[in-house]
Design a protein around this motif. Structure first.
Motif, PDB file in Angstrom:
ATOM      1  N   GLY A  67       0.822  -1.360   0.165  1.00 57.14           N
ATOM      2  CA  GLY A  67       0.080   0.196   0.109  1.00 57.14           C
ATOM      3  C   GLY A  67       0.895   1.196  -0.038  1.00 57.14           C
ATOM      4  O   GLY A  67       0.676   2.191  -0.769  1.00 57.14           O
ATOM      5  N   PRO A  68       1.749   1.346   0.978  1.00 54.62           N
ATOM      6  CA  PRO A  68       2.576   2.744   0.902  1.00 54.62           C
ATOM      7  C   PRO A  68       3.353   2.632  -0.203  1.00 54.62           C
ATOM      8  O   PRO A  68       3.712   3.843  -0.819  1.00 54.62           O
ATOM      9  N   VAL A  69       4.008   1.519  -0.731  1.00 56.02           N
ATOM     10  CA  VAL A  69       4.913   1.354  -1.800  1.00 56.02           C
ATOM     11  C   VAL A  69       4.322   2.059  -2.964  1.00 56.02           C
ATOM     12  O   VAL A  69       4.775   2.850  -3.617  1.00 56.02           O
ATOM     13  N   ASP A  70       2.969   1.839  -3.134  1.00 53.02           N
ATOM     14  CA  ASP A  70       2.123   2.288  -4.076  1.00 53.02           C
ATOM     15  C   ASP A  70       2.259   3.735  -4.184  1.00 53.02           C
ATOM     16  O   ASP A  70       2.158   4.406  -5.567  1.00 53.02           O
ATOM     17  N   VAL A  71       1.733   4.275  -3.067  1.00 58.68           N
ATOM     18  CA  VAL A  71       1.499   5.683  -2.970  1.00 58.68           C
ATOM     19  C   VAL A  71       2.799   6.455  -3.366  1.00 58.68           C
ATOM     20  O   VAL A  71       2.781   7.381  -4.156  1.00 58.68           O
ATOM     21  N   PHE A  72       3.835   5.884  -2.926  1.00 57.82           N
ATOM     22  CA  PHE A  72       5.134   6.948  -3.185  1.00 57.82           C
ATOM     23  C   PHE A  72       5.549   6.456  -4.788  1.00 57.82           C
ATOM     24  O   PHE A  72       6.033   7.335  -5.515  1.00 57.82           O
ATOM     25  N   LEU A  73       5.389   5.309  -5.377  1.00 49.50           N
ATOM     26  CA  LEU A  73       5.531   5.093  -6.743  1.00 49.50           C
ATOM     27  C   LEU A  73       4.794   6.233  -7.532  1.00 49.50           C
ATOM     28  O   LEU A  73       5.061   6.552  -8.634  1.00 49.50           O
ATOM     29  N   HIS A  74       3.388   6.087  -7.216  1.00 53.96           N
ATOM     30  CA  HIS A  74       2.404   6.933  -7.970  1.00 53.96           C
ATOM     31  C   HIS A  74       2.872   8.672  -7.840  1.00 53.96           C
ATOM     32  O   HIS A  74       2.682   9.341  -8.689  1.00 53.96           O
ATOM     33  N   ALA A  75       3.280   8.805  -6.822  1.00 56.70           N
ATOM     34  CA  ALA A  75       3.992  10.320  -6.397  1.00 56.70           C
ATOM     35  C   ALA A  75       5.050  10.589  -7.476  1.00 56.70           C
ATOM     36  O   ALA A  75       5.009  11.776  -7.620  1.00 56.70           O
ATOM     37  N   ASN A  76       5.711   9.576  -7.691  1.00 52.61           N
ATOM     38  CA  ASN A  76       6.820   9.944  -8.514  1.00 52.61           C
ATOM     39  C   ASN A  76       6.494  10.355  -9.956  1.00 52.61           C
ATOM     40  O   ASN A  76       7.050  11.126 -10.742  1.00 52.61           O
ATOM     41  N   TYR A  85      -0.450  10.794   3.695  1.00 52.11           N
ATOM     42  CA  TYR A  85      -0.085  12.166   4.792  1.00 52.11           C
ATOM     43  C   TYR A  85       1.423  12.548   4.474  1.00 52.11           C
ATOM     44  O   TYR A  85       1.610  13.719   4.272  1.00 52.11           O
ATOM     45  N   LEU A  86       2.081  11.585   4.278  1.00 49.97           N
ATOM     46  CA  LEU A  86       3.807  12.046   4.029  1.00 49.97           C
ATOM     47  C   LEU A  86       3.839  12.655   2.769  1.00 49.97           C
ATOM     48  O   LEU A  86       4.541  13.706   2.623  1.00 49.97           O
ATOM     49  N   VAL A  87       3.296  12.341   1.761  1.00 47.44           N
ATOM     50  CA  VAL A  87       3.231  12.852   0.258  1.00 47.44           C
ATOM     51  C   VAL A  87       2.819  14.245   0.524  1.00 47.44           C
ATOM     52  O   VAL A  87       3.223  15.277  -0.312  1.00 47.44           O
ATOM     53  N   GLU A  88       1.611  14.522   1.396  1.00 46.89           N
ATOM     54  CA  GLU A  88       1.005  15.831   1.351  1.00 46.89           C
ATOM     55  C   GLU A  88       2.084  16.770   2.072  1.00 46.89           C
ATOM     56  O   GLU A  88       2.170  17.901   1.571  1.00 46.89           O
ATOM     57  N   GLN A  89       2.880  16.191   3.133  1.00 48.59           N
ATOM     58  CA  GLN A  89       3.721  16.995   3.836  1.00 48.59           C
ATOM     59  C   GLN A  89       4.942  17.310   2.754  1.00 48.59           C
ATOM     60  O   GLN A  89       5.412  18.374   2.926  1.00 48.59           O
ATOM     61  N   TYR A  90       5.382  16.467   2.098  1.00 52.46           N
ATOM     62  CA  TYR A  90       6.665  16.656   1.059  1.00 52.46           C
ATOM     63  C   TYR A  90       6.195  17.322  -0.177  1.00 52.46           C
ATOM     64  O   TYR A  90       6.998  18.054  -0.605  1.00 52.46           O
ATOM     65  N   ASN A  91       5.022  16.940  -0.673  1.00 54.62           N
ATOM     66  CA  ASN A  91       4.706  17.460  -2.154  1.00 54.62           C
ATOM     67  C   ASN A  91       3.520  18.077  -2.357  1.00 54.62           C
ATOM     68  O   ASN A  91       3.316  18.868  -3.214  1.00 54.62           O
ATOM     69  N   GLY A  92       2.749  18.358  -1.131  1.00 55.97           N
ATOM     70  CA  GLY A  92       1.314  19.261  -1.308  1.00 55.97           C
ATOM     71  C   GLY A  92       0.195  18.519  -1.307  1.00 55.97           C
ATOM     72  O   GLY A  92       0.287  17.309  -1.822  1.00 55.97           O
ATOM     73  N   ALA A  93      -0.852  19.133  -0.880  1.00 56.36           N
ATOM     74  CA  ALA A  93      -1.925  18.566  -0.600  1.00 56.36           C
ATOM     75  C   ALA A  93      -2.619  18.061  -2.090  1.00 56.36           C
ATOM     76  O   ALA A  93      -3.104  17.068  -2.428  1.00 56.36           O
TER      77      ALA A  93
END
Length: 211
Positions: free
Chosen positions: A18-27, A173-181
């Motif tokens: 789950g978290p892996v997929d979030v960060f991969l998509h954020a890329n 939540y971490l992606v929001e902190q690092y890259n914005g809402a």
């Protein structure tokens, strides 16, 4: 940002993926990938997931992995009735403690909190876990200030999340902190994930519960 995903025998697959997929998509929303995600284990031996369904070859060991900025700790479900170790093995706990003491961000998912709690670093801090694991944490780690009926809790350099899919919430939540809402929202949309959904009624713990 370097993200180390801890894996060990019995690793819970959605906790990990789950978290892996979030960060991969954020890329996707950057010209060059901003998240370098890799698996790490105590040794290079193959890892057997929960239920023995998936076999994983770690990309790195603790000795060889790049110095991470963020460490993800999935939960584990023992594959063998003789394996009574609910947290990960002591060498994994030692690695987590070493990284946490260096100020690395630690994200625990579901009963991955057990492994983080074994470090002793959550004493006096707020944290959460799976609703069915609350009583275990209260009895084994009484120094933790448990928060019930939430998807994640952030205290210091520790983010702990509730049951299984809540790891997605913690990562978003971490992606929001690092890259914005906006990026976090777009990632959630890609994953067809509703961050604002209410907790399932059967998982909400009443005051003074016992499970």
């Amino acid at each position: 940002m370097k993200i180390a995903v801890l894996i060990f025998h019995g690793v819970e697959l959605v906790d990990m993926n789950g978290p892996v997929d979030v960060f991969l998509h954020a890329n996707r929303f950057h010209k060059a990938p901003v998240y370098n995600i890799y698996t790490v284990a105590a040794t290079s031996a193959r890892i057997v997931s929960e239920g023995g369904v998936v076999t994983i070859i770690p990309q790195f060991t603790f000795e060889t992995c790049p110095d991470p900025d963020l460490i993800i700790i999935p939960g584990r479900i023992a594959n063998d009735a003789d394996d009574s170790s609910i947290p990960a093995k002591p060498e994994v706990v030692a690695y987590v403690k070493q990284m946490a003491e260096k100020g690395k961000t630690i994200l625990s998912v579901c009963v991955g909190l057990y492994t983080l709690a074994e470090t002793g670093l959550l004493a006096g801090r707020k944290a959460t876990t799976h609703y069915l694991a609350m009583d275990y944490v209260k009895s084994h780690y009484p120094g933790i200030n448990l928060v019930e009926n939430v998807r994640y809790v952030h205290d210091g350099n520790f983010i702990s999340t509730g049951g299984i899919t809540s790891g997605i919430d913690g990562a978003l939540y971490l992606v929001e902190q690092y890259n914005g809402a906006d990026v976090a929202l777009q990632v959630a949309n890609i994953m067809v994930y509703n961050r604002k959904a209410k907790l399932p009624p059967g998982t909400i713990l009443p005051l003074g519960h016992s499970v």
